[in-house]
Design a protein around this motif. Structure first.
Motif, PDB file in Angstrom:
ATOM      1  N   GLU A 118     -94.246   6.257 104.894  1.00  0.00           N
ATOM      2  CA  GLU A 118     -94.098   6.817 106.244  1.00  0.00           C
ATOM      3  C   GLU A 118     -93.753   5.719 107.240  1.00  0.00           C
ATOM      4  OE1 GLU A 118     -97.729   9.884 105.147  1.00  0.00           O
ATOM      5  OE2 GLU A 118     -98.003   8.371 106.709  1.00  0.00           O
ATOM      6  N   GLU A 173     -87.223  12.965 116.079  1.00  0.00           N
ATOM      7  CA  GLU A 173     -88.476  13.562 115.620  1.00  0.00           C
ATOM      8  C   GLU A 173     -88.489  13.571 114.096  1.00  0.00           C
ATOM      9  OE1 GLU A 173     -90.873  17.822 115.642  1.00  0.00           O
ATOM     10  OE2 GLU A 173     -89.340  17.455 117.163  1.00  0.00           O
ATOM     11  N   ASN A 208     -95.850  11.515 120.626  1.00  0.00           N
ATOM     12  CA  ASN A 208     -96.228  12.592 119.716  1.00  0.00           C
ATOM     13  C   ASN A 208     -95.519  13.882 120.114  1.00  0.00           C
ATOM     14  OD1 ASN A 208     -97.818  13.900 121.771  1.00  0.00           O
ATOM     15  ND2 ASN A 208     -99.447  12.423 121.360  1.00  0.00           N
ATOM     16  N   ILE A 218     -93.528   4.942 120.508  1.00  0.00           N
ATOM     17  CA  ILE A 218     -93.844   6.160 119.777  1.00  0.00           C
ATOM     18  C   ILE A 218     -94.368   7.212 120.746  1.00  0.00           C
ATOM     19  CG2 ILE A 218     -95.220   7.172 117.918  1.00  0.00           C
ATOM     20  CD1 ILE A 218     -93.361   5.058 116.880  1.00  0.00           C
ATOM     21  N   LEU A 262     -93.489  11.231 116.258  1.00  0.00           N
ATOM     22  CA  LEU A 262     -94.206  11.374 115.001  1.00  0.00           C
ATOM     23  C   LEU A 262     -95.336  12.372 115.152  1.00  0.00           C
ATOM     24  CD1 LEU A 262     -94.466   7.606 113.963  1.00  0.00           C
ATOM     25  CD2 LEU A 262     -92.827   9.296 113.140  1.00  0.00           C
ATOM     26  N   ALA A 308     -90.271   5.235 109.311  1.00  0.00           N
ATOM     27  CA  ALA A 308     -90.423   5.326 110.767  1.00  0.00           C
ATOM     28  C   ALA A 308     -89.907   4.063 111.433  1.00  0.00           C
ATOM     29  CB  ALA A 308     -91.890   5.560 111.126  1.00  0.00           C
TER      30      ALA A 308
END
Length: 294
Positions: A51, A66, A24, A22, A5, A55
């Motif tokens: 979101e 992604e 980045n 998660i 994310l 997700a």
């Protein structure tokens, strides 16, 4: 594997609390492992909730995924901060030359408008055409399902006498589709809408196949071009309390709000929701990733 994310997205903290792994974008720059890229055009009013909803359901895949958040240049959201949109979202025209495996278009609370009267209809039409030519598979959700069916096939939407609001049992019409691998014969789907598309107006198009429907809520999933286009008229991505929040929000504003059907334990709003759709929701999105994006 992991869900990738944008750095600092507020949903990350909540998702990690739910033990969802998660990462980045920076952490994955040097990875040799292939990742799937999914773009989300989020035109729902409360961006952060949507979101997190998408997700969460995408995170159940064992693959690296992604998620890129897309925004419209011809529309300024009223309920999201400018800072949030500038930091985490990218305009369509800045993304259209990039490669994405999958694409998701959300609903929007604009059912009272004719499609051509929507201020951003021209740009949205360009996006629909782009997705059809450049993305392996697109999920159109709720209002976007109606908009996509209208744009691609001229299928009209119709006003309902009362809001379709609650959890409704759906029948799988084509159980051999990979989209329904592992499904039971029936499954539940949340709905929250004032308009509908009608089966008889869909079936006149040979390219379209109604693959899930309900005696109570009508057409729920329409399938086209071997899954390149999938139109879902409900909200399988919803978390348990989304309909509850919507019900209480509207009830505070007026007196004619119906209790969402088949939602609360004993149909009593004093009780918590009876969550009956999440297992099939996770399976649906996982099947979409595994069989339509790879």
């Amino acid at each position: 594997m992991s869900l990738i994310l944008p750095d600092g997205l507020p949903a990350i903290k909540r998702l990690k609390e739910e033990h969802i792994f998660i990462e980045n974008c920076t952490q994955t720059e040097d990875r040799s492992t292939r990742k799937l890229r999914i773009a989300l055009l989020n035109i729902m009013p409360i961006k952060e909730i949507t979101e997190m909803d998408f997700a969460r359901v995408l995170s159940y895949s064992p693959l690296n995924i992604e998620l890129t958040l897309m925004k419209l240049r011809t529309h300024t959201p009223k309920h999201a901060s400018l800072e949030h949109m500038e930091r985490f979202y990218t305009y369509f025209d800045e993304l259209k030359d990039e490669k994405f495996d999958g694409f998701i278009v959300t609903g929007a609370p604009i059912e009272h408008l004719e499609f051509e009267d929507v201020s951003y209809w021209k740009e949205l039409s360009e996006i629909f055409a782009w997705a059809d030519a450049n993305v392996k598979s697109t999920l159109y959700i709720c209002w976007a399902a109606q908009a996509g069916l209208y744009y691609h096939y001229g299928v009209p939407k119709h006003q309902l006498p009362t809001k379709k609001f609650g959890i409704f049992r759906q029948k799988v019409m084509n159980p051999t589709l990979p989209l329904f691998r592992g499904f039971d014969d029936t499954f539940n789907m949340p709905h929250s809408r004032h308009t509908e598309v009608r089966a008889e107006e869909i079936r006149i198009h040979s390219e379209l196949d109604i693959v899930a429907e309900s005696a109570e809520s009508g057409t729920s999933i329409v399938y086209a071009h071997n899954g390149r286009q999938i139109f879902i008229t409900g909200h399988m991505e919803y978390e348990p309390y989304t309909l509850d929040k919507e019900y209480r929000r509207d009830k505070d504003k007026r007196d004619d709000v119906d209790v969402p059907q088949n939602y609360y334990i004993d149909d009593n709003p004093a009780n918590k929701p009876n969550v009956t759709w999440r297992a099939h929701a996770n399976l649906l999105f996982n099947n979409w990733i595994n069989y339509y994006l790879l």
